[in-house]
Design a protein around this motif. Structure first.
Motif, PDB file in Angstrom:
ATOM      1  N   LYS B  27       0.817  -1.217   0.000  1.00  0.00           N
ATOM      2  CA  LYS B  27       0.000   0.000   0.000  1.00  0.00           C
ATOM      3  C   LYS B  27       0.849   1.264   0.000  1.00  0.00           C
ATOM      4  N   LEU B  28       2.143   1.108   0.300  1.00  0.00           N
ATOM      5  CA  LEU B  28       2.987   2.300   0.475  1.00  0.00           C
ATOM      6  C   LEU B  28       3.759   2.675  -0.782  1.00  0.00           C
ATOM      7  N   HIS B  29       3.967   3.963  -0.931  1.00  0.00           N
ATOM      8  CA  HIS B  29       4.827   4.504  -1.986  1.00  0.00           C
ATOM      9  C   HIS B  29       6.280   4.248  -1.568  1.00  0.00           C
ATOM     10  N   PRO B  30       7.189   3.981  -2.527  1.00  0.00           N
ATOM     11  CA  PRO B  30       8.593   3.751  -2.165  1.00  0.00           C
ATOM     12  C   PRO B  30       9.159   4.834  -1.244  1.00  0.00           C
ATOM     13  N   ALA B  31       8.766   6.097  -1.466  1.00  0.00           N
ATOM     14  CA  ALA B  31       9.273   7.186  -0.623  1.00  0.00           C
ATOM     15  C   ALA B  31       8.820   7.006   0.824  1.00  0.00           C
ATOM     16  N   ASP B  32       7.615   6.449   1.005  1.00  0.00           N
ATOM     17  CA  ASP B  32       7.114   6.212   2.365  1.00  0.00           C
ATOM     18  C   ASP B  32       7.828   5.032   3.006  1.00  0.00           C
ATOM     19  N   ILE B  33       8.117   4.011   2.182  1.00  0.00           N
ATOM     20  CA  ILE B  33       8.856   2.862   2.725  1.00  0.00           C
ATOM     21  C   ILE B  33      10.242   3.331   3.189  1.00  0.00           C
ATOM     22  N   ALA B  34      10.869   4.195   2.392  1.00  0.00           N
ATOM     23  CA  ALA B  34      12.183   4.722   2.767  1.00  0.00           C
ATOM     24  C   ALA B  34      12.097   5.458   4.098  1.00  0.00           C
ATOM     25  N   GLU B  35      11.032   6.248   4.271  1.00  0.00           N
ATOM     26  CA  GLU B  35      10.846   6.991   5.515  1.00  0.00           C
ATOM     27  C   GLU B  35      10.664   6.023   6.676  1.00  0.00           C
ATOM     28  N   LEU B  36       9.896   4.970   6.415  1.00  0.00           N
ATOM     29  CA  LEU B  36       9.671   3.953   7.436  1.00  0.00           C
ATOM     30  C   LEU B  36      10.993   3.299   7.855  1.00  0.00           C
ATOM     31  N   LEU B  37      11.806   2.971   6.881  1.00  0.00           N
ATOM     32  CA  LEU B  37      13.078   2.302   7.166  1.00  0.00           C
ATOM     33  C   LEU B  37      13.982   3.162   8.047  1.00  0.00           C
ATOM     34  N   ASN B  38      13.920   4.491   7.853  1.00  0.00           N
ATOM     35  CA  ASN B  38      14.734   5.388   8.681  1.00  0.00           C
ATOM     36  C   ASN B  38      14.382   5.256  10.159  1.00  0.00           C
ATOM     37  N   ASP B  39      13.129   4.852  10.430  1.00  0.00           N
ATOM     38  CA  ASP B  39      12.674   4.764  11.820  1.00  0.00           C
ATOM     39  C   ASP B  39      12.831   3.365  12.421  1.00  0.00           C
ATOM     40  N   LEU B  40      13.347   2.432  11.630  1.00  0.00           N
ATOM     41  CA  LEU B  40      13.493   1.060  12.133  1.00  0.00           C
ATOM     42  C   LEU B  40      14.956   0.757  12.456  1.00  0.00           C
ATOM     43  N   SER B  41      15.179  -0.292  13.231  1.00  0.00           N
ATOM     44  CA  SER B  41      16.552  -0.711  13.498  1.00  0.00           C
ATOM     45  C   SER B  41      17.104  -1.379  12.238  1.00  0.00           C
ATOM     46  N   TYR B  42      18.408  -1.596  12.204  1.00  0.00           N
ATOM     47  CA  TYR B  42      19.015  -2.162  11.011  1.00  0.00           C
ATOM     48  C   TYR B  42      18.467  -3.552  10.698  1.00  0.00           C
ATOM     49  N   THR B  43      18.316  -4.391  11.742  1.00  0.00           N
ATOM     50  CA  THR B  43      17.817  -5.751  11.485  1.00  0.00           C
ATOM     51  C   THR B  43      16.349  -5.734  11.045  1.00  0.00           C
ATOM     52  N   GLU B  44      15.566  -4.830  11.642  1.00  0.00           N
ATOM     53  CA  GLU B  44      14.160  -4.693  11.216  1.00  0.00           C
ATOM     54  C   GLU B  44      14.085  -4.254   9.748  1.00  0.00           C
ATOM     55  N   ALA B  45      14.929  -3.278   9.423  1.00  0.00           N
ATOM     56  CA  ALA B  45      14.940  -2.769   8.055  1.00  0.00           C
ATOM     57  C   ALA B  45      15.301  -3.880   7.072  1.00  0.00           C
ATOM     58  N   LYS B  46      16.248  -4.728   7.461  1.00  0.00           N
ATOM     59  CA  LYS B  46      16.674  -5.814   6.573  1.00  0.00           C
ATOM     60  C   LYS B  46      15.525  -6.790   6.329  1.00  0.00           C
ATOM     61  N   ASP B  47      14.746  -7.058   7.391  1.00  0.00           N
ATOM     62  CA  ASP B  47      13.595  -7.956   7.241  1.00  0.00           C
ATOM     63  C   ASP B  47      12.572  -7.396   6.262  1.00  0.00           C
ATOM     64  N   ILE B  48      12.355  -6.082   6.366  1.00  0.00           N
ATOM     65  CA  ILE B  48      11.421  -5.423   5.449  1.00  0.00           C
ATOM     66  C   ILE B  48      11.955  -5.523   4.026  1.00  0.00           C
ATOM     67  N   TYR B  49      13.236  -5.214   3.887  1.00  0.00           N
ATOM     68  CA  TYR B  49      13.853  -5.167   2.573  1.00  0.00           C
ATOM     69  C   TYR B  49      13.704  -6.478   1.805  1.00  0.00           C
ATOM     70  N   ARG B  50      13.833  -7.598   2.553  1.00  0.00           N
ATOM     71  CA  ARG B  50      13.746  -8.925   1.923  1.00  0.00           C
ATOM     72  C   ARG B  50      12.399  -9.150   1.257  1.00  0.00           C
TER      73      ARG B  50
END
Lengths: 444, 444
Positions: B27-50
């Motif tokens: 549902k999210l625009h890539p720009a929003d996902i990027a914003e979300l990733l900034n607020d997550l820890s590195y391991t959380e971000a990696k899980d999202i990225y996968r």
């Protein structure tokens, strides 16, 4: 647009070389003609203006410097403005131009517009606050019904596109005119012709409301890299679009405004504004600074018994350092808030972080000054300690104060930029003096 | 992107609710996902990225904060970067990302790119200075030969358009690939199908060279309200295009940079940068201010015989006013030069104009302070006159100096913004003290 070319044009005007002038003008973009007009006298500009086609004349007017344009429009009859300019303009440009005029002249012009639909659109747009999406949007766009097939859509677009300069997106609405989707124009050439508009469009497009503030509009366009953004009314009907070029001006103005406030300019002012406007923008903060300085003189007088000649040597250092530190801290916060990298809810986090940075700077500066004074006045002189202690205190105070104030203003929905520049340096100057005098008295 | 949503996502990651996460991300625009990733820890971000498709993952990477992205890329193998990201990016974004990496990693990544043409384009683009048009342009565009008919052009466009996200203009070249013209995409639907490209296009389009500096590129796009600008090489061949969204960042950064310099920040710094980077950006000007303050203390000591207790009351006022006036003048000049409303060749005109504004401000401020001191110290006290005369002199000096210095720097091709803020306030602080001490000595 070099001086040589301007002189060449001036000579042609003087010699009434109309056809040569026309040739020269034909080669120029309207934005360049507008720039040229800024460099000509009023009568020269009028001669040029007469030679332009209505279409070009309107484009030139849109590009002109607002102040010059206003003077120019005040001299023209309403009928001329309507028929020569407004008739050939997009609604957003027309509204922008009309806002400079008083209500009476506005109605006069509106009564002279032939295209009733355009006049109606302008009346509607003028009602919106100019700092909202509604106040910046244009009603010129390509709008198609979701139930059309692509060939029907193409036919519809052809009819609508005739009047538009550029089209980037096609907006799709339902039977009630509510925005349903959007597709880039390139889909027209890449989609199979049997598709329905409904299946080509991207659903739930990014849009703003008519009352969305402009800074938010700018942020959305910037974040999602859009060329145009649809604007909907309170029940979701497509009301207009905002294009990136209008937002670009907004972004520059926003950034310039923060910088101006930080530099002690209380309103938008340019180097080419007249004496009155310049003084009006500049005197207020200078007077506030003056009052602060006089307050400081009374404060120092209050510590007359503490004050030694040596102490007065360091008055500029302590006041200046407080000002420099406070300016840095507040600028960082204001920029962070403006580009959304900082959230006003993070006050505690930001102040703590700032305190750590301040600790490093305060320690380095006060140690260096201590070493200097150790040799200048000796290790037993009170001033050797009072100056460094005051410096340390003022750096800590200015950093935290310079962070706290803009963040608090943002939460109170007051523009944080007013707390940068002179306000911060004056406050820190006074607080620095208080620290200096009180610490010295305590140590004496 | 509120805290509630971020917490919701964090909970989903914790519970390994992959399919629910995928739904939310869709549902999210890539720009929003990027914003979300900034607020997550590195391991959380990696899980999202996968969970992201390659296409979306590449878009998200483009939108990410540069600092975070760099850390992220350093941890990934070159083959992954090439295949998951670079392969799905426009060349300008790929180049932007590659510039953050060292040369070794760059070559490794390039060797893993499957599309040889894209790899070649990236190699070419990396050669350009990143502050020029060549360094910002993308090679993705629709380019057709001038001799095609519109139906042939349409066919050609269809083939090229498949790979492009958005198309706004079609660029027309001759047999040697030299840029001949341009037409907006809407012409495809409004032009009669029998026309030749040559007759539909606008000849001599506005373009820039590969080595045109970015600030000039931004000015051109802004002035002519363009959505994209073609870039040509030294012999006029079409090399790429620059789109408005890239320039918008440039405009904001440019405005922010001037503001930062004026606030005594010596390099680009954000509130979320680490302690070392913050200190590095802030300490230099604070130290210069400290040296200025210490210089001032030596200056005042030199006038020890003149210095009275009353005199020291006004040290903050005189220094502060000089600083405030100088900051205003230099900010006006720097902004005028940045938005081209002021030309560095107009030095004499601008200094004269500034002198008149200064005269008004200087007269008002020194008169008000004179009246105040008339009652405070009486009409016969030397200080009543020396303070006002010093104020008058320092306002005049600071105005002219604050105008002259940035204009001179601009002519010497040095960034005039370095002469705003601390430099101006420190200089004026010292000069103000000199006026004050010397004028008082003369009157005594």
């Amino acid at each position: 647009m070099n001086q040589e070319f301007i002189d060449h044009i001036k000579a042609l005007i003087k010699n009434k070389a109309q056809s040569q002038l026309k040739d020269e003008l034909q080669k120029l973009h309207p934005a360049d003609i507008a720039e040229l007009l800024n460099d000509l006298s009023y009568t020269e500009a009028k001669d040029i203006y007469r030679l332009l086609d209505n279409e070009i004349a309107a484009d030139v007017l849109v590009e002109m410097d607002e102040d010059i344009r206003k003077d120019f429009l005040e001299l023209l009859p309403s009928a001329t403005i309507a028929k020569r300019f407004i008739d050939h303009m997009d609604t957003d440009d027309a509204v922008d131009l009309m806002r400079d005029l008083d209500t009476e002249k506005q109605s006069e012009i509106l009564s002279h517009i032939d295209d009733v639909e355009q006049a109606g659109n302008i009346v509607d747009l003028l009602k919106y606050d100019e700092h909202t999406a509604g106040g910046l949007m244009a009603t010129e766009m390509v709008k198609v019904n979701e139930n059309l097939s692509m060939p029907e859509c193409l036919k519809e677009m052809r009819a609508q596109a005739e009047e538009l300069d550029e089209i980037h997106y096609v907006y799709v609405v339902d039977d009630d005119d509510r925005l349903q989707g959007v597709f880039p124009l390139k889909k027209v050439i890449t989609s199979p012709s049997v598709s329905k508009v409904k299946h080509v469009m991207k659903k739930d497009p990014i849009s703003v409301k008519v009352d969305t503030p402009l800074d938010e509009v700018a942020q959305i366009i910037e974040k999602y890299d859009l060329v145009a953004l649809p604007v909907v009314d309170s029940i979701g009907r497509l009301a207009g679009i905002i294009t990136v070029d209008d937002v670009m001006d907004e972004i520059r103005e926003q950034a310039e405004k923060d910088y101006q406030l930080a530099s002690g300019l209380s309103q938008d002012v340019e180097t080419d504004d007249n004496l009155f406007k310049q003084t009006k923008a500049r005197l207020p903060w200078l007077l506030i600074g003056m009052i602060g300085g006089m307050g400081n003189s009374i404060l120092i007088e209050g510590f007359e018994s503490t004050l030694t000649t040596e102490m007065s040597y360091y008055i500029p250092l302590i006041g200046g350092t407080g000002g420099n530190v406070g300016t840095q801290s507040s600028a960082l916060v204001v920029q962070g808030l403006a580009n959304s990298s900082l959230d006003s809810k993070e006050t505690v986090k930001q102040v703590s972080k700032e305190a750590v940075v301040a600790l490093v700077n305060a320690t380095i500066i006060s140690m260096l000054v201590y070493i200097f004074n150790f040799f200048r006045f000796g290790p037993t002189a009170i001033i050797t300690y009072s100056v460094s202690l005051s410096l340390f205190s003022v750096v800590m105070f200015a950093s935290i104060f310079g962070t706290l104030v803009p963040m608090t203003l943002e939460r109170l929905k007051i523009d944080p930029a007013i707390a940068t520049g002179p306000f911060i340096s004056i406050t820190n100057d006074i607080v620095g003096m208080m620290f200096y005098m009180m610490l010295t008295r305590l140590l004496s």
